[in-house]
Design a protein around this motif. Structure first.
Motif, mmCIF file in Angstrom:
data_model
loop_
_atom_site.group_PDB
_atom_site.id
_atom_site.type_symbol
_atom_site.label_atom_id
_atom_site.label_comp_id
_atom_site.label_asym_id
_atom_site.label_seq_id
_atom_site.Cartn_x
_atom_site.Cartn_y
_atom_site.Cartn_z
ATOM 1 N N PHE A 90 -9.364 -9.379 -3.253
ATOM 2 C CA PHE A 90 -8.707 -8.251 -3.918
ATOM 3 C C PHE A 90 -8.270 -8.679 -5.312
ATOM 4 O O PHE A 90 -8.097 -9.866 -5.567
ATOM 5 C CB PHE A 90 -7.460 -7.810 -3.134
ATOM 6 N N ASP A 91 -8.050 -7.689 -6.174
ATOM 7 C CA ASP A 91 -7.478 -8.014 -7.483
ATOM 8 C C ASP A 91 -5.968 -8.193 -7.335
ATOM 9 O O ASP A 91 -5.393 -7.924 -6.276
ATOM 10 C CB ASP A 91 -7.840 -6.969 -8.541
ATOM 11 N N ILE A 92 -5.334 -8.659 -8.400
ATOM 12 C CA ILE A 92 -3.898 -8.966 -8.345
ATOM 13 C C ILE A 92 -3.070 -7.753 -7.924
ATOM 14 O O ILE A 92 -2.156 -7.880 -7.103
ATOM 15 C CB ILE A 92 -3.411 -9.497 -9.714
ATOM 16 N N GLN A 93 -3.367 -6.594 -8.475
ATOM 17 C CA GLN A 93 -2.568 -5.418 -8.134
ATOM 18 C C GLN A 93 -2.667 -5.083 -6.652
ATOM 19 O O GLN A 93 -1.666 -4.758 -6.020
ATOM 20 C CB GLN A 93 -2.976 -4.207 -8.978
ATOM 21 N N GLU A 94 -3.846 -5.196 -6.078
ATOM 22 C CA GLU A 94 -3.981 -4.913 -4.646
ATOM 23 C C GLU A 94 -3.246 -5.967 -3.815
ATOM 24 O O GLU A 94 -2.631 -5.640 -2.798
ATOM 25 C CB GLU A 94 -5.449 -4.814 -4.227
ATOM 26 N N TRP A 95 -3.283 -7.238 -4.238
ATOM 27 C CA TRP A 95 -2.513 -8.253 -3.528
ATOM 28 C C TRP A 95 -1.025 -7.913 -3.570
ATOM 29 O O TRP A 95 -0.322 -8.031 -2.562
ATOM 30 C CB TRP A 95 -2.749 -9.651 -4.116
ATOM 31 N N LYS A 96 -0.541 -7.499 -4.737
ATOM 32 C CA LYS A 96 0.874 -7.109 -4.840
ATOM 33 C C LYS A 96 1.175 -5.979 -3.868
ATOM 34 O O LYS A 96 2.195 -5.998 -3.176
ATOM 35 C CB LYS A 96 1.211 -6.695 -6.268
#
Length: 148
Positions: A56-62
């Motif tokens: 996932f990209d960073i935003q999805e991880w967040k």
């Protein structure tokens, strides 16, 4: 505090004989004990060292961590290319050295036994979990005792 975080064997069990529950977002539900331990660490910057880190990209991880009620200041990805030539120990050690991270400002939580080969100044910051159980309070207490 910077936290190098693995997922399999830490936030979820890695017992091949037990099913891992999935969240509505299509990613693993995290173990409640693991969430409690992570949330007990103040001022947390999570650095994903898991093999899932590029999923996932960073935003999805967040979003994933927020949906699982994990408190953090920041999340980043250890952006070294996954390479079978390097062990987890080598990946983490290189990342720490390249980014000049103070060992006293980090915790490594993983179930990868190669991390037993870390130099002493990093190994004392390691919580090595039992992959069949994952992260629990006893593992965190062990780290606190070693660092007194």
């Amino acid at each position: 505090m910077r936290l190098f975080l693995d997922i399999d064997g830490v936030m979820v069990h890695a017992n091949p004989y037990k099913k891992v529950d999935m969240g509505e977002d299509g990613f693993y539900k995290f173990n409640a004990n693991a969430i409690d331990v992570i949330n007990s660490i103040d001022d947390l910057e999570i650095i994903l060292s898991t093999s899932h880190r590029f999923r996932f990209d960073i935003q999805e991880w967040k979003n994933i961590f927020q949906r699982r009620n994990i408190k953090f200041k920041e999340i980043s990805i250890m952006n070294l290319k996954l390479d079978s030539k390097f062990s987890r120990r080598e990946e983490i050690e290189k990342w720490i050295n390249d980014n000049k991270i103070d060992p006293d400002d980090l915790i490594i939580i993983d179930d990868d036994k190669s991390l037993n080969g870390l130099p002493d100044n990093l190994k004392r910051r390691l919580i090595l979990t039992d992959p069949y159980i994952g992260l629990n309070n006893a593992a965190l207490q062990n780290l606190q005792l070693r660092n007194r």
